[in-house]
Design a protein around this motif. Structure first.
Motif, PDB file in Angstrom:
ATOM      1  N   ARG A 241       0.854  -1.191   0.000  1.00 25.50           N
ATOM      2  CA  ARG A 241       0.000   0.000   0.000  1.00 25.50           C
ATOM      3  C   ARG A 241       0.885   1.234   0.000  1.00 25.50           C
ATOM      4  NH1 ARG A 241      -4.790  -1.699   4.351  1.00 25.50           N
ATOM      5  NH2 ARG A 241      -5.237  -3.678   3.311  1.00 25.50           N
ATOM      6  N   GLU A 243       1.238   3.961   1.407  1.00 25.97           N
ATOM      7  CA  GLU A 243       0.759   4.689   2.586  1.00 25.97           C
ATOM      8  C   GLU A 243       1.339   6.102   2.617  1.00 25.97           C
ATOM      9  OE1 GLU A 243      -1.399   3.658   4.771  1.00 25.97           O
ATOM     10  OE2 GLU A 243      -1.384   1.461   4.734  1.00 25.97           O
ATOM     11  N   PHE A 251       4.887  -0.639  12.153  1.00 23.21           N
ATOM     12  CA  PHE A 251       3.432  -0.666  12.351  1.00 23.21           C
ATOM     13  C   PHE A 251       2.692  -0.463  11.026  1.00 23.21           C
ATOM     14  CE2 PHE A 251      -0.639   1.397  12.978  1.00 23.21           C
ATOM     15  CZ  PHE A 251      -1.259   0.488  13.805  1.00 23.21           C
ATOM     16  N   ARG A 252       3.054   0.585  10.317  1.00 20.82           N
ATOM     17  CA  ARG A 252       2.402   0.879   9.031  1.00 20.82           C
ATOM     18  C   ARG A 252       3.485   1.063   7.981  1.00 20.82           C
ATOM     19  NH1 ARG A 252      -2.392   2.319   8.099  1.00 20.82           N
ATOM     20  NH2 ARG A 252      -2.824   3.006  10.202  1.00 20.82           N
ATOM     21  N   THR A 253       3.517   0.163   7.032  1.00 17.31           N
ATOM     22  CA  THR A 253       4.575   0.191   6.029  1.00 17.31           C
ATOM     23  C   THR A 253       3.946   0.065   4.643  1.00 17.31           C
ATOM     24  OG1 THR A 253       4.778  -2.186   6.366  1.00 17.31           O
ATOM     25  CG2 THR A 253       6.324  -0.805   7.539  1.00 17.31           C
ATOM     26  N   PHE A 256       4.129  -5.053   3.353  1.00 22.75           N
ATOM     27  CA  PHE A 256       3.902  -5.751   4.615  1.00 22.75           C
ATOM     28  C   PHE A 256       3.311  -7.124   4.327  1.00 22.75           C
ATOM     29  CE2 PHE A 256      -0.735  -4.946   4.724  1.00 22.75           C
ATOM     30  CZ  PHE A 256      -0.847  -3.905   3.822  1.00 22.75           C
ATOM     31  N   GLN A 258       0.257 -10.038   5.348  1.00 24.78           N
ATOM     32  CA  GLN A 258      -1.038 -10.251   6.006  1.00 24.78           C
ATOM     33  C   GLN A 258      -1.267 -11.742   6.230  1.00 24.78           C
ATOM     34  OE1 GLN A 258      -3.689  -8.208   3.185  1.00 24.78           O
ATOM     35  NE2 GLN A 258      -4.132  -6.768   4.826  1.00 24.78           N
ATOM     36  N   GLU A 325      -5.209  -0.750  15.663  1.00 24.51           N
ATOM     37  CA  GLU A 325      -5.742  -1.996  15.083  1.00 24.51           C
ATOM     38  C   GLU A 325      -4.647  -3.029  14.864  1.00 24.51           C
ATOM     39  OE1 GLU A 325      -8.000  -1.446  11.461  1.00 24.51           O
ATOM     40  OE2 GLU A 325      -7.570  -3.507  10.822  1.00 24.51           O
ATOM     41  N   LEU A 326      -4.972  -4.260  15.253  1.00 21.25           N
ATOM     42  CA  LEU A 326      -4.061  -5.374  15.030  1.00 21.25           C
ATOM     43  C   LEU A 326      -4.649  -6.325  13.988  1.00 21.25           C
ATOM     44  CD1 LEU A 326      -1.500  -6.873  16.134  1.00 21.25           C
ATOM     45  CD2 LEU A 326      -3.042  -8.015  17.737  1.00 21.25           C
ATOM     46  N   GLU A 327      -5.951  -6.526  14.115  1.00 23.61           N
ATOM     47  CA  GLU A 327      -6.633  -7.499  13.255  1.00 23.61           C
ATOM     48  C   GLU A 327      -8.080  -7.080  13.103  1.00 23.61           C
ATOM     49  OE1 GLU A 327      -6.129 -11.586  14.348  1.00 23.61           O
ATOM     50  OE2 GLU A 327      -7.980 -12.202  13.346  1.00 23.61           O
ATOM     51  N   HIS A 330     -14.524  -9.273  10.071  1.00 21.56           N
ATOM     52  CA  HIS A 330     -15.550  -8.561   9.311  1.00 21.56           C
ATOM     53  C   HIS A 330     -16.596  -9.509   8.738  1.00 21.56           C
ATOM     54  CE1 HIS A 330     -11.783  -5.975   8.413  1.00 21.56           C
ATOM     55  NE2 HIS A 330     -12.363  -5.528   9.499  1.00 21.56           N
ATOM     56  N   SER A 368      -8.660 -10.830   9.354  1.00 26.27           N
ATOM     57  CA  SER A 368      -7.535 -10.272   8.609  1.00 26.27           C
ATOM     58  C   SER A 368      -6.543  -9.613   9.562  1.00 26.27           C
ATOM     59  CB  SER A 368      -8.080  -9.233   7.623  1.00 26.27           C
ATOM     60  OG  SER A 368      -7.025  -8.569   6.998  1.00 26.27           O
ATOM     61  N   ALA A 369      -5.368 -10.243   9.685  1.00 26.78           N
ATOM     62  CA  ALA A 369      -4.367  -9.731  10.633  1.00 26.78           C
ATOM     63  C   ALA A 369      -3.100  -9.370   9.881  1.00 26.78           C
ATOM     64  CB  ALA A 369      -4.043 -10.794  11.678  1.00 26.78           C
ATOM     65  N   GLY A 370      -2.394  -8.366  10.361  1.00 31.97           N
ATOM     66  CA  GLY A 370      -1.098  -8.032   9.779  1.00 31.97           C
ATOM     67  C   GLY A 370      -0.042  -8.918  10.430  1.00 31.97           C
ATOM     68  N   ARG A 373       2.689  -6.474  11.528  1.00 35.55           N
ATOM     69  CA  ARG A 373       2.172  -5.716  12.680  1.00 35.55           C
ATOM     70  C   ARG A 373       2.131  -6.614  13.917  1.00 35.55           C
ATOM     71  NH1 ARG A 373      -2.867  -1.725  11.743  1.00 35.55           N
ATOM     72  NH2 ARG A 373      -1.448  -0.863  10.187  1.00 35.55           N
TER      73      ARG A 373
HETATM   74  P1  ATP Z   1      -5.463   0.708   9.049  1.00 36.97           P
HETATM   75  O1  ATP Z   1      -6.773   1.289   9.539  1.00 36.97           O
HETATM   76  O2  ATP Z   1      -4.447   0.493  10.142  1.00 36.97           O
HETATM   77  O3  ATP Z   1      -4.912   1.386   7.823  1.00 36.97           O
HETATM   78  P2  ATP Z   1      -6.961  -1.168   7.586  1.00 36.97           P
HETATM   79  O4  ATP Z   1      -8.258  -1.152   8.320  1.00 36.97           O
HETATM   80  O5  ATP Z   1      -6.822  -0.488   6.282  1.00 36.97           O
HETATM   81  O6  ATP Z   1      -5.775  -0.756   8.572  1.00 36.97           O
HETATM   82  P3  ATP Z   1      -7.173  -3.827   6.663  1.00 36.97           P
HETATM   83  O7  ATP Z   1      -7.330  -3.457   5.243  1.00 36.97           O
HETATM   84  O8  ATP Z   1      -8.376  -4.320   7.402  1.00 36.97           O
HETATM   85  O9  ATP Z   1      -6.489  -2.650   7.452  1.00 36.97           O
HETATM   86  O10 ATP Z   1      -5.976  -4.863   6.776  1.00 36.97           O
HETATM   87  C1  ATP Z   1      -5.961  -5.901   7.726  1.00 36.97           C
HETATM   88  C2  ATP Z   1      -4.742  -5.869   8.595  1.00 36.97           C
HETATM   89  O11 ATP Z   1      -3.570  -5.701   7.810  1.00 36.97           O
HETATM   90  C3  ATP Z   1      -4.716  -4.705   9.575  1.00 36.97           C
HETATM   91  O12 ATP Z   1      -5.432  -5.033  10.751  1.00 36.97           O
HETATM   92  C4  ATP Z   1      -3.237  -4.564   9.853  1.00 36.97           C
HETATM   93  O13 ATP Z   1      -2.830  -5.474  10.854  1.00 36.97           O
HETATM   94  C5  ATP Z   1      -2.600  -4.962   8.544  1.00 36.97           C
HETATM   95  N1  ATP Z   1      -2.210  -3.776   7.779  1.00 36.97           N
HETATM   96  C6  ATP Z   1      -2.997  -2.985   7.013  1.00 36.97           C
HETATM   97  N2  ATP Z   1      -2.292  -2.002   6.454  1.00 36.97           N
HETATM   98  C7  ATP Z   1      -1.010  -2.157   6.878  1.00 36.97           C
HETATM   99  C8  ATP Z   1       0.202  -1.449   6.634  1.00 36.97           C
HETATM  100  N3  ATP Z   1       0.249  -0.411   5.833  1.00 36.97           N
HETATM  101  N4  ATP Z   1       1.315  -1.885   7.244  1.00 36.97           N
HETATM  102  C9  ATP Z   1       1.299  -2.973   8.052  1.00 36.97           C
HETATM  103  N5  ATP Z   1       0.188  -3.687   8.308  1.00 36.97           N
HETATM  104  C10 ATP Z   1      -0.955  -3.289   7.731  1.00 36.97           C
END
Ligand code: ATP
Length: 509
Positions: A241, A243, A251-253, A256, A258, A325-327, A330, A368-370, A373
């Protein structure tokens, strides 16, 4: 964010690249000081050290800070900044020798939980590159956007939804008070071209989530594996992504991993399955030994809920920078398979042969878990600092990672008390025997106390020490990381004893 400005010193020690934290300043009573530097800026032009102490939440009671975790991760070879020698690549990180072991163990624990322990879930490894129509069907081409604002003065870039509403209303930068630009929609998918022609027909995306690979294979898996609803498909893999703001380490990269499981159910049973999967995912973290006080549920409110979702909860973890958010769990309804039916023209209905060939598009419950993360969560959760009281020395502290032994990168470290008198050879022999069953390390350098500290910091749950008594009676010392207790065990019983200890492991601190 607390910002401290100090005059530039030449003695700054290079620390991390990427983002804007570049130099680490020694221990002048501060935990860690970073210099804020535009990487194109010559060093001599710098006149201030700016200390962006990562947001630390008052609610957070643990000993970790993001600075400590990042620094330990680098020092001990868990995680390095990508392409560091070129100044680093924002949003990308490399997993070093201990980090890849930890990441693999976390992935392994999830995979075992999902596939081995659930007869109705099978695995998949779909390609990262998918037909571009996939992303039209999924809604990502149209809707996978973040609202972006820039500060005209300091050039900082923000996600509009991550800065205070009053700053948006006043168009005022939260960092420097400068004027903010209008909000622009920014698609998070990385777009590239496949084949030699760089035209619109050759556009391809790096997948921003692994889930779509599961949906497009759902019919294949039903047919090849004779799966019957309800059933699930699990997958671990990379996602990308673009980002806007990548901070807080891994944490946010932008790149990553999933760990996603999509569970296909009959419409009408979806709410029951949704609740069931919430329970199971919660229990999973408990089993991993995570501090459960640091986990909570967050239900998506009407303004957060995706338009296709019937209900959604996030499992949040209390990181040093706050609850995040960790996971996600849905209830995605029949949206995904409905859209793929529409866009591919293929009939993706399920035919229930045990129920008069009833046809329906299944509902999907997603967990859905990272993975990356989760690595950060496990590092923060395991991090501890402890005064080693029995030494009677106030300055004697240890940093210890209290990983569950199933997740620890090294399970057992073998060390001879001395290198001489055949102890080293004896210890190497013991290590060779343990290798078949356990991830091992061998260390013969330095005082034994220092060697224990090194293993504590790597999170190794057991150390085995070979000494002169071993030569006499064949026993070794097993030293436990958490309690620091030591017991003597016959070396012939070592492998079995360790297995029992791992099985019975309960976190004590
Ligand atoms: P966020 O609100 O943190 O951007 P999201 O709601 O977009 O996350 P999802 O699309 O539901 O996230 O993705 C599922 C999981 O993937 C998240 O709970 C997170 O653990 C992981 N994840 C999502 N985006 C990233 C990211 N940019 N870097 C690392 N892990 C990520």
């Amino acid at each position: 964010m607390c910002v401290t400005a100090l005059p530039w010193r030449d003695s700054l020690e290079p620390c991390f690249y990427g983002g804007n934290q570049l130099f680490k300043f020694g221990d002048k009573g501060y935990d860690t000081l970073y210099i804020h530097q535009d990487s194109l800026f010559p060093k001599s032009n710098l006149s201030y050290i700016i200390c962006p102490m990562a947001e630390q939440q008052s609610e957070y009671q643990g000993k970790a800070t993001m600075e400590k975790i990042t620094s330990l991760a680098k020092r001990r070879g868990f995680v390095f900044q990508s392409s560091e020698i070129y100044g680093g690549q924002n949003g990308a990180w490399d997993y070093g020798p201990l980090g890849i072991e930890l990441k693999n163990r976390i992935a392994g624990a999830w995979w075992k939980e999902m596939t081995q322990l659930h007869d109705d879930i099978v695995g998949l490894d779909a390609a990262i590159l998918m037909h571009p129509r996939t992303w039209e069907a999924s809604g990502h081409v149209e809707n996978f956007t973040d609202p972006l604002v820039d500060c005209k003065k300091c050039k900082a870039r923000f996600r509009e939804d991550q800065i205070p509403a009053e700053n948006i209303a006043a168009k005022k930068c939260p960092d420097c008070g400068g004027e903010l630009t209008d909000t622009r929609k920014f698609n998070l998918m990385f777009k590239t071209h496949i084949g030699p022609a760089e035209d619109t027909a050759s556009i391809i995306y790096l997948r921003p989530e692994t889930a779509q690979g599961i949906y497009v294979n759902y019919k294949n898996i039903i047919q090849s594996n004779r799966m019957k609803i309800p059933f699930g498909i699990a997958q671990i893999g990379k996602a990308f992504r673009n980002e806007i703001v990548t901070k807080n380490f891994i944490f946010r990269t932008c790149e990553f991993e999933q760990m996603e499981m999509q569970y296909f159910v009959k419409p009408g049973t979806d709410e029951e399955w949704f609740n069931e999967w919430r329970k199971r995912r919660w229990a999973y973290y408990e089993k991993l030994g995570v501090k459960m006080d640091n986990l909570r549920w967050h239900q998506h409110g009407p303004d957060e809920l995706a338009h296709y979702a019937k209900d959604a909860y996030d499992i949040e973890y209390l990181f040093p920078m706050g609850w995040r958010e960790l996971e996600g769990v849905h209830n995605r309804t029949d949206y995904d398979l409905g859209r793929h039916t529409e866009y591919s023209g293929k009939d993706l209905q399920y035919i229930d042969q045990e129920n008069n060939n009833e046809r329906y598009i299944p509902y999907i419950i997603e967990t859905s878990a990272g993975l990356t993360r989760n690595v950060l969560m496990i590092l923060c959760d395991a991090y501890d600092e402890e005064q080693v009281a029995d030494k009677g020395n106030d300055d004697d502290w240890r940093t210890v990672l209290r990983f569950h032994p199933r997740l620890a990168p090294v399970t057992v470290a073998v060390m001879p008390l001395m290198k001489k008198d055949g102890l080293a050879e004896l210890a190497q022999g013991i290590r060779a025997e343990l290798k078949e069953d356990y991830a091992t390390d061998y260390d013969q350098a330095g005082a034994i106390g220092r060697r224990y500290r090194r293993q504590d910091e790597a999170g190794t749950p057991f150390c085995v020490t070979v000494d002169y008594q071993t030569k006499e009676d064949g026993t070794v010392t097993v030293r436990f990381r958490d309690s620091m207790e030591q017991v003597r065990v016959p070396k012939a019983e070592l492998a079995v004893r360790l297995r029992e200890e791992i099985k019975a492991y309960k976190r004590i601190k």
